[in-house]
Every structure is written in C-alpha cells, then in structure tokens.
Design a protein around this motif. Structure first.
Motif: not given
Length: 106
Positions: A1-15
C-alpha cells in the motif's frame, strides 16, 4: 500500500468517526440536560490522546491534526514512526464510540 492509499484510508476512517462523534456529542448534550452525564473526559490519563474533553469532536480535531502532520512527513522514517500512533487513536475512537452507543441502548 502506498503512502497515498494509507492516507486516503485514514481520512475515510476519520470522516466516519467525525459523523459518529457528532451524533455522540448530541447524545451527551441531551444526557447533560437530564443531569445524567457527569463525566469530565471521554478518555482517562492513560491514552494516546493529548486532548482532554467530555466531547468526542475535540478528539476528532486531534485526529485531523495528526493526519495533517502525517501528510507533511518529510521522510519514510517519520511517516512509519507516526503512523502506528494515529492508527491506535483511530481504533480507540471507534471502540469508544461503539461502547458509548451500546451504553445508550442499555
């Protein structure tokens, strides 16, 4: 998983946590009006959160700040050092929100 994919997943969870926190804070306010919410903080002293509040949204703000800091990481080492701490906070928020919701059901 790339950093961008990880960040997107984290953002979705925080939302998702944000939406659940809005509902939870409304419930807390209703309980306070009935003198049924007499706690000072959501999390105690032994927590990864630095924020102390009787509301969930304040903790969401801390998650968002942590995500922003992670996005601005200058190196892979910094990213990999800070990622587990944010993931732990997210997991704790989901667990606490779930427990709170179950507690309201009785």
């Amino acid at each position: 998983m790339t950093h961008e994919q990880i960040l997107n997943s984290l953002k979705e969870n925080i939302q998702l946590i944000y939406r659940q926190s809005v509902d939870a804070d409304q419930s807390i306010e209703a309980l306070k009006e009935q003198d049924k919410a007499n706690f000072i903080a959501i999390f105690g002293d032994n927590t990864p959160f630095t924020t102390r509040s009787a509301r969930f949204l304040v903790h969401v703000e801390e998650l968002a700040a942590d995500l922003l800091a992670l996005q601005q990481s200058n190196s892979n080492e910094e990213f990999e050092r800070d990622l587990p701490r944010l993931v732990k906070k997210i997991e704790l928020m989901f667990k606490t929100l779930q427990n709170f919701k179950q507690g309201l059901r009785g």
